[in-house]
Design an enzyme around this catalytic site. Structure first.
Site, PDB file in Angstrom:
ATOM      1  N   CYS A  82      50.272  41.987  17.698  1.00 36.89           N
ATOM      2  CA  CYS A  82      51.160  40.953  17.166  1.00 36.89           C
ATOM      3  C   CYS A  82      51.725  40.092  18.298  1.00 36.89           C
ATOM      4  O   CYS A  82      51.006  39.335  18.922  1.00 36.89           O
ATOM      5  CB  CYS A  82      52.255  41.575  16.310  1.00 36.89           C
ATOM      6  SG  CYS A  82      53.027  40.391  15.174  1.00 36.89           S
ATOM      7  N   HIS A 127      49.641  45.590  12.474  1.00 36.91           N
ATOM      8  CA  HIS A 127      50.516  46.707  12.813  1.00 36.91           C
ATOM      9  C   HIS A 127      50.009  47.982  12.129  1.00 36.91           C
ATOM     10  O   HIS A 127      49.398  47.926  11.063  1.00 36.91           O
ATOM     11  CB  HIS A 127      51.945  46.443  12.324  1.00 36.91           C
ATOM     12  CG  HIS A 127      52.639  45.349  13.056  1.00 36.91           C
ATOM     13  ND1 HIS A 127      53.168  45.506  14.316  1.00 36.91           N
ATOM     14  CD2 HIS A 127      52.906  44.060  12.700  1.00 36.91           C
ATOM     15  CE1 HIS A 127      53.743  44.381  14.705  1.00 36.91           C
ATOM     16  NE2 HIS A 127      53.590  43.480  13.754  1.00 36.91           N
TER      17      HIS A 127
END
Length: 506
Positions: free
Chosen positions: A334, A446
């Site tokens: 991310c 994630h």
């Protein structure tokens, strides 16, 4: 509906963990139990099946209660962005950034209407609610607009257990002082005291417990022992130090360094890696050496441009580049993925006042922050996944996305993943990037390391570089978490007066 609420003498006294324990205990006893925290401040968050964002602590509590997480468990989430400012997430959706003054003086009581509606929905579905407070209920400067501690207890007429952390010292004074600062009607709601994180012989503590009961008129319901290496998701970055201290695996053959930035978020992405016996995973911050490691991980960030500047100004950027020049591979998730690129732009100032920041330059891509956040659960598979000269194929990966950045590639490179489902809809979207040399990789997903086959496959690639034999999958991470919930519940059950607690709950 029955209620029990856990409030603390300060932050990080163990409210989240004890709430998780009670959720598990009541679930084991066959009750329909749900966790609840009206307002959470944390950088670790999760995306539900409906695409709503909520705090990770309530996700762990939901798992302990045998539930799929949903946003009513945590209707308000504050994600600090820096400079006394937070992104406000209401019922899973961002509504904007607010300063501490703007939120506490003008918005929190408006959000309480949403909190009450979330409670109403939970009361329709469940028999028992285990409620977590935040910080301390005795913060006199915040009480007038506090919607997470005594306002909730009074609204529900919920009995309260007041928790103190004896490991940090001053537990007796903090319990007595907190009760003294409460209003009489608030003090009446406190039905018991809990001493948490105790190390040593509890019989030596008995005179102090007798004093507490005599001084406060409140029963001490239990003394919970210090439990290292719980294996349960943590709520915020305060617990990062515990991860380093409680699990020394310096002799493990595979060493992985996570770069700890000031605005690190979702570091729970790497918890599963730390559960592997052959992995020593540790966090590195300013002033500390990365050391001779097999892999560098760049985590997510709530303020990517600020964290990128931190890497540059602290000298950590140079240290990362030196390690990579010596052959150390790098993976970013991310915000860490965005930092691996050539440039990060924030034209709408969604995260900071920086218009644009130069990235680390490892991947041929640029990221521009948009005004709308993407939050969704995803399913994926390894797609043309070639890293460190090896390939890996896994078809049933799962994870979630939380990001406002839109990344475009400045040249063609390998995309390691193919997203096959997003927010419950079938799709075919390439995801992530691997450089031409096959030693730097990033992705937005994630939770990717929670996938047992993928995690072990990556570790085995690192093992092969050191002429070590590959190992089979030996850690079922989902099962390991269930075992951790059971272990926690058993410990609390043995050290808390459950009979008295049931009387308090009614």
């Amino acid at each position: 509906m029955k209620h029990i609420m856990l409030q603390g003498t300060s932050s990080h006294v163990g409210k989240s963990i004890l709430t998780t324990a009670l959720c598990r205990i009541f679930y084991q006893e066959g009750l329909s139990v749900v966790p609840f925290k009206a307002q959470n401040m944390a950088l670790n968050s999760y995306v539900t099946k409906d695409g709503d964002e909520m705090g990770r602590a309530q996700v762990a509590q939901a798992e302990a209660a045998g539930l799929e997480p949903f946003v009513e468990m945590n209707p308000v989430l504050l994600k600090p962005t820096g400079n006394s400012c937070s992104q406000v997430i209401l019922m899973g959706k961002p509504i904007g950034n607010m300063s501490a003054r703007e939120y506490h003086k003008g918005y929190s009581l408006k959000a309480f209407d949403t909190v009450k509606e979330a409670i109403r929905r939970l009361e329709e579905r469940f028999d028992m609610m285990v409620i977590e407070g935040a910080g301390s209920p005795a913060e006199v400067n915040l009480k007038a607009n506090d919607i997470v501690n005594m306002r909730i207890a009074k609204y529900l007429n919920a009995p309260v257990l007041l928790v103190a952390d004896i490991d940090r010292g001053g537990a007796l004074a903090s319990l007595v002082g907190t009760l003294e600062l409460l209003e009489p009607d608030e003090r009446d709601l406190v039905k018991g005291l809990v001493i948490n994180k105790f190390r040593g012989d509890v019989t030596i503590l008995q005179p102090a417990l007798d004093f507490l009961e005599e001084k406060t008129g409140k029963p001490v319901l239990g003394v919970i022992p210090y439990l290292p290496d719980l294996g349960i998701d943590d709520e915020d970055s305060v617990s990062l130090d515990d991860k380093v201290v409680t699990k020394d695996k310096s002799n493990a053959p595979i060493k992985i360094a996570v770069i700890q930035t000031p605005k690190i978020s979702n570091f729970t992405d790497f918890d599963a890696l730390s559960r592997e016996d052959d992995v020593n995973l540790y966090y590195v911050k300013e002033g500390e050496e990365i050391g001779e490691v097999d892999l560098i991980l760049l985590p997510g960030s709530k303020n990517t441009t600020e964290d990128m500047l931190y890497l540059r100004n602290s000298g950590m950027e140079e240290a990362i580049k030196k390690a990579h020049a010596k052959g150390t591979p790098i993976i970013g998730i991310c915000g860490g993925y965005q930092m691996l690129g050539e440039k990060i732009s924030d034209p709408y100032h969604t995260e900071s006042d920086n218009d644009s920041v130069k990235g680390l330059g490892f991947l041929p891509m640029e990221t521009i922050f948009a005004e709308k956040k993407l939050t969704s659960q995803v399913k994926a598979k390894c797609f043309k996944w070639h890293f460190m000269g090896e390939s890996l194929e896994v078809d049933d990966l799962f994870g979630y996305e939380i990001h406002m950045g839109e990344t475009c590639f400045t040249k063609e490179c390998l995309n390691p993943f193919l997203i096959t489902q997003r927010a419950g809809k079938d799709v075919e979207i390439t995801e992530g990037l691997i450089n031409d040399e096959g030693n730097v990789m990033g992705a937005y997903i994630h939770g990717i390391f929670d996938n047992d086959k993928y995690r072990r496959g990556l570790i085995n690639i690192l093992r092969k570089r050191k002429n070590l034999e590959p190992l089979p999958v030996s850690v079922n991470y989902a099962a390991a978490k269930q075992h951790a919930y059971n272990r926690l519940a058993q410990t609390v059950r043995e050290n808390l007066d459950m009979e008295k607690l049931r009387q308090i709950i009614g």
